[in-house]
Every structure is written in structure tokens, then in C-alpha cells.
Design a protein around this motif. Structure first.
Motif, PDB file in Angstrom:
ATOM      1  N   LEU A   1      43.002  27.717  35.993  1.00 13.26           N
ATOM      2  CA  LEU A   1      41.833  27.035  36.566  1.00 13.26           C
ATOM      3  C   LEU A   1      40.549  27.294  35.793  1.00 13.26           C
ATOM      4  CD1 LEU A   1      42.048  27.051  40.466  1.00 13.26           C
ATOM      5  CD2 LEU A   1      42.360  25.162  38.867  1.00 13.26           C
ATOM      6  N   ALA A   2      40.411  28.491  35.194  1.00 12.36           N
ATOM      7  CA  ALA A   2      39.190  28.781  34.420  1.00 12.36           C
ATOM      8  C   ALA A   2      39.121  27.868  33.200  1.00 12.36           C
ATOM      9  CB  ALA A   2      39.167  30.251  34.004  1.00 12.36           C
TER      10      ALA A   2
ATOM     11  N   GLU B   1      47.491  26.349  25.280  1.00  7.69           N
ATOM     12  CA  GLU B   1      48.204  27.018  26.379  1.00  7.69           C
ATOM     13  C   GLU B   1      49.576  27.482  25.893  1.00  7.69           C
ATOM     14  OE1 GLU B   1      47.921  28.082  29.729  1.00  7.69           O
ATOM     15  OE2 GLU B   1      49.995  28.678  29.313  1.00  7.69           O
ATOM     16  N   ALA B   2      49.879  28.755  26.115  1.00  7.95           N
ATOM     17  CA  ALA B   2      51.128  29.338  25.613  1.00  7.95           C
ATOM     18  C   ALA B   2      52.369  28.743  26.295  1.00  7.95           C
ATOM     19  CB  ALA B   2      51.104  30.847  25.824  1.00  7.95           C
ATOM     20  N   GLN B   3      52.248  28.507  27.607  1.00 10.64           N
ATOM     21  CA  GLN B   3      53.435  28.069  28.342  1.00 10.64           C
ATOM     22  C   GLN B   3      53.619  26.555  28.230  1.00 10.64           C
ATOM     23  OE1 GLN B   3      54.160  30.081  32.153  1.00 10.64           O
ATOM     24  NE2 GLN B   3      52.053  30.820  32.061  1.00 10.64           N
TER      25      GLN B   3
ATOM     26  N   ARG C   1      48.260  30.851  37.141  1.00 11.08           N
ATOM     27  CA  ARG C   1      48.597  31.518  38.397  1.00 11.08           C
ATOM     28  C   ARG C   1      48.475  30.598  39.630  1.00 11.08           C
ATOM     29  NH1 ARG C   1      45.144  36.751  37.166  1.00 11.08           N
ATOM     30  NH2 ARG C   1      44.416  35.504  35.392  1.00 11.08           N
TER      31      ARG C   1
ATOM     32  N   ALA D   1      48.650  31.453  43.764  1.00  7.14           N
ATOM     33  CA  ALA D   1      47.527  31.347  44.714  1.00  7.14           C
ATOM     34  C   ALA D   1      47.892  30.540  45.950  1.00  7.14           C
ATOM     35  CB  ALA D   1      46.321  30.718  44.024  1.00  7.14           C
ATOM     36  N   GLU D   2      47.533  31.062  47.132  1.00 10.63           N
ATOM     37  CA  GLU D   2      47.926  30.441  48.405  1.00 10.63           C
ATOM     38  C   GLU D   2      46.739  29.805  49.140  1.00 10.63           C
ATOM     39  OE1 GLU D   2      51.296  30.909  49.614  1.00 10.63           O
ATOM     40  OE2 GLU D   2      50.783  29.403  51.116  1.00 10.63           O
ATOM     41  N   TRP D   3      45.690  30.605  49.378  1.00 13.69           N
ATOM     42  CA  TRP D   3      44.637  30.163  50.305  1.00 13.69           C
ATOM     43  C   TRP D   3      43.351  29.732  49.602  1.00 13.69           C
ATOM     44  CZ3 TRP D   3      47.882  34.235  51.734  1.00 13.69           C
ATOM     45  CH2 TRP D   3      48.583  34.056  52.941  1.00 13.69           C
TER      46      TRP D   3
ATOM     47  N   VAL E   1      48.480  31.647  21.567  1.00 17.89           N
ATOM     48  CA  VAL E   1      47.470  32.145  20.615  1.00 17.89           C
ATOM     49  C   VAL E   1      47.786  33.585  20.217  1.00 17.89           C
ATOM     50  CG1 VAL E   1      45.015  32.733  20.353  1.00 17.89           C
ATOM     51  CG2 VAL E   1      45.695  30.619  21.537  1.00 17.89           C
TER      52      VAL E   1
ATOM     53  N   GLY F   1      37.650  33.695  33.351  1.00 15.92           N
ATOM     54  CA  GLY F   1      38.905  34.031  34.050  1.00 15.92           C
ATOM     55  C   GLY F   1      38.580  34.855  35.282  1.00 15.92           C
ATOM     56  N   GLU F   2      39.505  34.864  36.245  1.00 12.15           N
ATOM     57  CA  GLU F   2      39.237  35.543  37.517  1.00 12.15           C
ATOM     58  C   GLU F   2      38.787  36.986  37.343  1.00 12.15           C
ATOM     59  OE1 GLU F   2      40.996  38.232  39.065  1.00 12.15           O
ATOM     60  OE2 GLU F   2      42.534  38.353  37.550  1.00 12.15           O
TER      61      GLU F   2
ATOM     62  N   GLY G   1      39.749  37.686  41.665  1.00 12.87           N
ATOM     63  CA  GLY G   1      41.037  37.636  42.370  1.00 12.87           C
ATOM     64  C   GLY G   1      41.262  36.335  43.118  1.00 12.87           C
ATOM     65  N   PHE G   2      40.324  35.392  42.957  1.00 13.96           N
ATOM     66  CA  PHE G   2      40.451  34.118  43.670  1.00 13.96           C
ATOM     67  C   PHE G   2      40.410  32.937  42.699  1.00 13.96           C
ATOM     68  CE2 PHE G   2      38.507  36.856  46.953  1.00 13.96           C
ATOM     69  CZ  PHE G   2      39.326  36.601  48.036  1.00 13.96           C
ATOM     70  N   MET G   3      40.928  31.791  43.156  1.00 13.58           N
ATOM     71  CA  MET G   3      40.793  30.550  42.373  1.00 13.58           C
ATOM     72  C   MET G   3      39.307  30.233  42.178  1.00 13.58           C
ATOM     73  SD  MET G   3      43.764  28.107  43.982  1.00 13.58           S
ATOM     74  CE  MET G   3      43.627  28.523  45.720  1.00 13.58           C
TER      75      MET G   3
HETATM   76  C1  LIG Z   1      50.587  36.211  43.950  1.00  9.60           C
HETATM   77  C2  LIG Z   1      49.190  35.690  43.844  1.00  9.60           C
HETATM   78  C3  LIG Z   1      48.493  35.356  44.983  1.00  9.60           C
HETATM   79  C4  LIG Z   1      47.222  34.834  44.906  1.00  9.60           C
HETATM   80  N1  LIG Z   1      46.599  34.427  46.051  1.00  9.60           N
HETATM   81  C5  LIG Z   1      45.427  33.764  45.955  1.00  9.60           C
HETATM   82  C6  LIG Z   1      44.884  33.137  47.097  1.00  9.60           C
HETATM   83  O1  LIG Z   1      45.453  33.145  48.185  1.00  9.60           O
HETATM   84  N2  LIG Z   1      43.690  32.486  46.961  1.00  9.60           N
HETATM   85  C7  LIG Z   1      43.036  32.421  45.770  1.00  9.60           C
HETATM   86  O2  LIG Z   1      41.970  31.800  45.706  1.00  9.60           O
HETATM   87  N3  LIG Z   1      43.549  33.018  44.668  1.00  9.60           N
HETATM   88  C8  LIG Z   1      44.726  33.663  44.727  1.00  9.60           C
HETATM   89  N4  LIG Z   1      45.284  34.216  43.615  1.00  9.60           N
HETATM   90  C9  LIG Z   1      44.465  34.328  42.396  1.00  9.60           C
HETATM   91  C10 LIG Z   1      44.378  33.051  41.577  1.00  9.60           C
HETATM   92  O3  LIG Z   1      45.667  32.533  41.373  1.00  9.60           O
HETATM   93  C11 LIG Z   1      43.738  33.390  40.229  1.00  9.60           C
HETATM   94  O4  LIG Z   1      42.504  34.045  40.456  1.00  9.60           O
HETATM   95  C12 LIG Z   1      43.454  32.189  39.337  1.00  9.60           C
HETATM   96  O5  LIG Z   1      44.467  31.208  39.428  1.00  9.60           O
HETATM   97  C13 LIG Z   1      43.338  32.695  37.906  1.00  9.60           C
HETATM   98  O6  LIG Z   1      43.002  31.638  37.037  1.00  9.60           O
HETATM   99  P1  LIG Z   1      42.639  31.961  35.520  1.00  9.60           P
HETATM  100  O7  LIG Z   1      42.360  30.674  34.869  1.00  9.60           O
HETATM  101  O8  LIG Z   1      41.607  33.019  35.476  1.00  9.60           O
HETATM  102  O9  LIG Z   1      43.937  32.650  34.914  1.00  9.60           O
HETATM  103  P2  LIG Z   1      45.414  32.035  34.732  1.00  9.60           P
HETATM  104  O10 LIG Z   1      45.727  31.102  35.817  1.00  9.60           O
HETATM  105  O11 LIG Z   1      46.323  33.187  34.530  1.00  9.60           O
HETATM  106  O12 LIG Z   1      45.292  31.206  33.375  1.00  9.60           O
HETATM  107  C14 LIG Z   1      45.410  31.819  32.120  1.00  9.60           C
HETATM  108  C15 LIG Z   1      46.305  30.959  31.259  1.00  9.60           C
HETATM  109  O13 LIG Z   1      46.357  31.543  29.952  1.00  9.60           O
HETATM  110  C16 LIG Z   1      47.651  31.362  29.434  1.00  9.60           C
HETATM  111  N5  LIG Z   1      47.853  32.338  28.356  1.00  9.60           N
HETATM  112  C17 LIG Z   1      48.053  33.658  28.445  1.00  9.60           C
HETATM  113  N6  LIG Z   1      48.152  34.208  27.213  1.00  9.60           N
HETATM  114  C18 LIG Z   1      47.995  33.198  26.331  1.00  9.60           C
HETATM  115  C19 LIG Z   1      47.960  33.135  24.926  1.00  9.60           C
HETATM  116  N7  LIG Z   1      48.097  34.220  24.144  1.00  9.60           N
HETATM  117  N8  LIG Z   1      47.767  31.912  24.317  1.00  9.60           N
HETATM  118  C20 LIG Z   1      47.585  30.795  25.071  1.00  9.60           C
HETATM  119  N9  LIG Z   1      47.619  30.811  26.428  1.00  9.60           N
HETATM  120  C21 LIG Z   1      47.811  31.989  27.045  1.00  9.60           C
HETATM  121  C22 LIG Z   1      48.542  31.596  30.650  1.00  9.60           C
HETATM  122  O14 LIG Z   1      49.815  31.032  30.438  1.00  9.60           O
HETATM  123  C23 LIG Z   1      47.749  30.897  31.744  1.00  9.60           C
HETATM  124  O15 LIG Z   1      48.153  29.553  31.913  1.00  9.60           O
HETATM  125  C24 LIG Z   1      46.579  34.702  43.651  1.00  9.60           C
HETATM  126  C25 LIG Z   1      47.274  35.041  42.501  1.00  9.60           C
HETATM  127  C26 LIG Z   1      48.572  35.501  42.591  1.00  9.60           C
HETATM  128  C27 LIG Z   1      49.316  35.790  41.330  1.00  9.60           C
END
Ligand SMILES: Cc1cc2nc3c(=O)[nH]c(=O)nc-3n(C[C@H](O)[C@H](O)[C@H](O)COP(=O)(O)OP(=O)(O)OC[C@H]3O[C@@H](n4cnc5c(N)ncnc54)[C@H](O)[C@@H]3O)c2cc1C
Length: 450
Positions: A39-40, A59-61, A67, A85-87, A240, A424-425, A432-434
Motif C-alpha cells: 500500500l505504501a 516488485e519482487a513478487q 501484506r 491486514a484485516e480491519w 531489487v 512503509g508501515e 502497523g496499519f494499512m
Molecule cells: C497478519 C497481519 C495482520 C494485520 N492486520 C492489520 C489490520 O487489521 N489492519 C491494518 O490496518 N493493518 C494490518 N496489518 C498491517 C498492514 O498489512 C501493513 O501495515 C501494510 O499492508 C504494510 O504496507 P507496506 O506497503 O508498508 O508494506 P508491504 O505491504 O510489505 O509492501 C512491501 C512490498 O515490497 C516488496 N518487496 C520486498 N522486498 C523487495 C525487494 N528486494 N525488491 C522489490 N520488492 C520487494 C514486498 O513483496 C511487498 O509487496 C496486518 C499485517 C499482517 C501481516
């Protein structure tokens, strides 16, 4: 007071505000590379596109969303569960605004909690915390907002478990609060500072931001961002491995051999992935030390599809002292006879469950529910689980800021390095949130453009 303003007041600010003065007179970049399609990264790329700047996500995947990870557990009835992420929280304004902008509906996802403790089942409303302690606790939450920044900083030196004990909680309530709050942090509250917990709970919505879910699953917002950004601008399978800032442009190399150049980079990778990147010149020692000191929570979510919704109440969740820890009904508001229960377990319990095969998971997770519903194993049809502690990229569900880490550490981790900006979160006020991921994606773009 909004939590964000409150945290700002206490000195926690996102990368954008840390970065802005250094690049005040910088030219608007033509091209930006965004690392990570969570999401970031998606928010950052969307904002860049809106500002007329070319943005490419690496994006690696082979999946977009990171998440945020919706899974269809029953294709026949189109029942979905969230592996990540759930809520969506009531206070998560940015996320809610994007949902409104993209025409996504938010469904009520609130629950009323039953309890299974020491083999005894207490239905919803048939248990409560000690009345006197509850009054004390409410006062602690209120008083926290009146403390000076210095007094709050002091609370970063003591863990939440010890602090509650010091404030007079009885043993039963402490056990319940440990079970409840450790699901928020993903590790025991013995690792979490009282400051961190009080900053969270003193300003959360009454249901602790467990309020809504996006209709069709939270991945709907990922889909909507992808459409706006254009799929052609999101390069999947691009892991990356190196970032070189020795030339005029930032040069990013991927494991598949491709190289990419841009004026700026927004790096949204979780810390454990970030530490594997080969930076040239290398990151400052202080930043590396900060990154290496941040731990990530071990969480496993295990959803069991049952032939019938034997729990009756659609909005039911159960806190337990069993290995499955916390159970809720993720298919609430998804019509059908069949339904799921999700177990949300943290720390060592998560690790232990992750080692079980599917049959064993069903057996152990159903056994915990026996005091409430009797034997239900025979109703189980399917199980799906995801252990974030072993996720290839994040190696954890989200960052956990431990004792003495709430103030300086986040600033160090968020600080830009030359033309690389971090989001990023893990660097968010709403950590810890979306909402936190979105907030930092926007902030990184603001920093680049200011
Ligand atoms: C079990 C669980 C429960 C949660 N519950 C909630 C909830 O209820 N409510 C809520 O708001 N939030 C919740 N969260 C938190 C929320 O999911 C995250 O805060 C948010 O999705 C993080 O987004 P991000 O973009 O920071 O990181 P990510 O979503 O991790 O994005 C980072 C991306 O970088 C990619 N990446 C990693 N390394 C590389 C590389 N070397 N090269 C290229 N790409 C790479 C990854 O594949 C990933 O797609 C939960 C998370 C988990 C795991």
C-alpha cells in the motif's frame, strides 16, 4: 486530539517532514522508481502520477499488495478471508477516503468478545474485567493525554505488562489484557513499552480500530490503485538487489539482471528486505544499527472453513488461553451456510502452529473451542494459513517498537539517504496499519515535491 497530531507533538514525525528542509530547492524530478507494491508503494506511485511524474514500481513478487492479501477460501460461495491486514479503523481517515474515492464499500467488521480461560467458557457479556480495575484503567488512558512530553518519554522505559502490574491490575485481568493486547502488537506485551501502548489505546476507536473491512476483501483497494496507476507501470518479479547513488542518477539493479535509472527512489521495503539491499555508497552506520535493532512480529492467521456456522452469532469473536489465541468470524457479512473462523496467534504460539500440518492445525484449533461449542472437527472442510514470521520478504507481520525505541529510532530509520526516500508501515505514525503505509507513501511524495 488526532493521534497523528499527538505523535507529532511528542516528536514522532514521518519521513516527509524530516526530509523537507534538505530538498527545499530541489527540482521536480522527471522519473521516480518506487520499490515495493504494497500500500505504501501503490499510494506513492498514484500520487506521483497525479503530479505528472513518471513512476515505475519494482516488485519482487508476482503478486501486488504485499501484506494486504485476500484469499478466496470457498470459490463456490465466493467466501474470502484475509491472510494479512484485516480491519479498517474508524480513525483511518486516509484509507477511508481512498475507499470512498474508488467507490469501495466498507462493511461493519466489529465483534463482541467471548472468553475461554482455564477451560471455562464465558459468552459475550458474561465476563468483564474487574470493575475497580477498569475504572483505574480508563483513568490511566485519560491521564496519559495530559502528561508532558518528558513524562511520556519516561513511560518508554517500562514495559506494558510491568506497568499494568505496577498500576494495580489483578492477575486474571493481566492475563486477559496480555492475551488481548499481544494480538495488536504480534508479540507479548512484555516487549512493548508502556508509552507505545498508551499512545495507541488512549486514542483508538472504542473497538481499537477493529471496525470495518472492504467489501469483496481488502485486496479490492490494491486492485483499484493498480487500475489507476496502470498495470504496465508495476513490474512484477523485479526483486531489487542493489541501489547505486554514485552517478548523476540513482541506479537500481534487480536479481533478474535488469537495471533501472531515475532521479529519485521511494523505498517501501520492510526492514528485513531493506537490509539485504547492497547500497553504494553504503548506508550510514547509525541507520544500519537502527534498522538492525527493529524486530518484526510473528503472527499466523489460520482460517478454517466449516460446513455450517455453528457459532450462531455472526459478530462473535473469542479470546482464549489456547494456542489459537484469538478467534473471529471473518465471513461476517458474507452470506452463506458455510463460514470460517480465523485463529490469530502471535509470537511462539504462531511459530508452533506454523510447524503443524493441516490436519493437526484443525485438531488443535478446534480443541480450544470445545468448552464453547463441543467437538466441531467433523464440520471442518478446509484450512488455509499464512505464517508471517517466515514471509520471504518481511520476515514478520509488522514492526514492533520495543522499550526505548519509540522516539529516536523511527526518525533514524525514516531519514532519507541522498536521493532515496523511505516509506512503509514501519516508519508511520499509524505504525502497523494499512493507514500507516498510505500515510508514508503520501509523505514520501510530498518530500520529493517540496
Ligand atoms: C497478519 C497481519 C495482520 C494485520 N492486520 C492489520 C489490520 O487489521 N489492519 C491494518 O490496518 N493493518 C494490518 N496489518 C498491517 C498492514 O498489512 C501493513 O501495515 C501494510 O499492508 C504494510 O504496507 P507496506 O506497503 O508498508 O508494506 P508491504 O505491504 O510489505 O509492501 C512491501 C512490498 O515490497 C516488496 N518487496 C520486498 N522486498 C523487495 C525487494 N528486494 N525488491 C522489490 N520488492 C520487494 C514486498 O513483496 C511487498 O509487496 C496486518 C499485517 C499482517 C501481516
Amino acid at each position: 486530539m488526532q493521534r497523528r497530531n499527538f505523535l507529532k507533538m511528542t516528536g514522532l514525525v514521518t519521513s516527509a517532514s524530516v526530509a523537507a528542509p534538505q530538498i527545499l530547492f530541489a527540482q521536480k524530478p522527471k522519473k521516480v522508481l518506487v520499490l515495493g507494491a504494497g500500500l505504501a508503494g501503490l499510494t506513492a506511485a498514484y500520487k506521483l502520477k497525479q503530479s505528472g511524474i513518471e513512476a515505475i514500481i519494482l516488485e519482487a513478487q508476482n503478486r501486488i499488495g504485499g501484506r494486504v492479501f485476500t484469499h478466496t477460501i470457498d470459490t463456490e460461495n465466493n467466501l474470502t478471508v484475509e491472510l494479512g491486514a484485516e480491519w479498517v479503523g474508524e480513525s483511518h481517515t486516509k484509507l477511508k477516503n481512498y475507499c470512498a474515492e474508488f467507490g469501495l464499500k466498507l462493511l461493519n467488521h466489529q465483534f463482541d468478545t467471548a472468553l475461554i480461560l482455564d477451560g471455562k467458557y464465558s459468552p459475550v457479556n458474561a465476563w468483564q474485567l474487574d470493575k475497580k480495575w477498569d475504572e483505574t484503567y480508563q483513568k490511566i488512558l485519560k491521564d496519559f493525554l495530559k502528561l508532558s512530553p518528558k513524562q511520556q518519554k519516561e513511560l518508554d522505559k517500562i514495559d506494558w505488562w510491568r506497568y499494568l502490574k505496577k498500576m494495580g491490575i489483578n492477575d486474571r485481568d493481566l492475563e486477559i489484557m496480555e492475551l488481548q493486547h499481544s494480538t495488536d502488537y504480534g508479540e507479548s506485551i512484555r516487549f512493548v513499552s508502556a508509552y507505545s501502548a498508551l499512545a495507541e489505546y488512549s486514542q483508538s476507536s472504542p473497538k481499537d480500530e477493529m471496525d470495518y473491512k472492504i467489501e469483496g476483501g481488502n485486496s479490492q483497494i490494491v486492485k483499484a490503485f493498480t487500475q489507476k496507476i496502470g498495470e504496465e507501470n508495476i513490474k512484477l518479479g523485479h526483486w531489487v538487489s542493489a541501489i547505486d547513488q554514485t552517478g548523476a542518477q540513482v541506479r537500481v539493479t534487480c536479481k533478474n539482471g535488469s537495471t533501472w535509472e531515475a532521479d529519485k527512489v521511494i523505498c517501501t521495503l520492510p526492514v528485513n528486505a531493506l537490509l539485504d539491499i547492497n547500497f553504494l555508497p553504503t548506508l550510514p552506520d547509525t541507520k544500519i544499527e537502527a534498522l538492525e535493532s527493529l524486530i518484526y512480529a510473528r503472527i499466523i492467521k489460520t482460517s478454517i472453513l466449516f460446513k455450517e456456522r455453528f457459532w450462531g452469532n455472526e459478530g462473535m469473536d473469542i479470546l482464549t488461553d489456547g494456542v489459537g489465541q484469538y478467534y473471529f468470524h471473518p465471513t461476517k457479512n458474507q452470506p452463506g451456510t458455510k463460514g470460517c473462523l480465523t485463529s490469530y496467534a502471535i509470537g511462539d504460539k504462531a511459530y508452533v502452529i506454523s510447524k503443524m500440518d493441516n490436519e493437526h492445525k484443525i485438531s488443535v484449533l478446534c480443541e480450544t473451542l470445545e468448552p464453547a461449542f463441543g467437538k466441531v472437527n467433523h464440520l471442518a472442510e478446509k484450512v488455509v494459513s499464512y505464517y508471517w514470521g517466515e514471509d520471504k520478504f518481511s520476515k514478520g507481520a509488522y514492526a514492533v517498537y520495543m522499550l526505548n525505541q519509540s522516539f529516536e529510532l523511527k526518525k533514524l530509520i525514516a531519514k532519507p539517504f541522498k536521493n532515496v526516500f523511505f516509506a512503509g508501515e514501519h516508519v508511520a505514525d499509524w505504525q502497523g496499519f494499512m493507514e500507516g503505509a498510505i500515510e508514508t507513501g503520501e509523505a514520501a511524495v510530498e518530500a520529493i515535491l517540496s
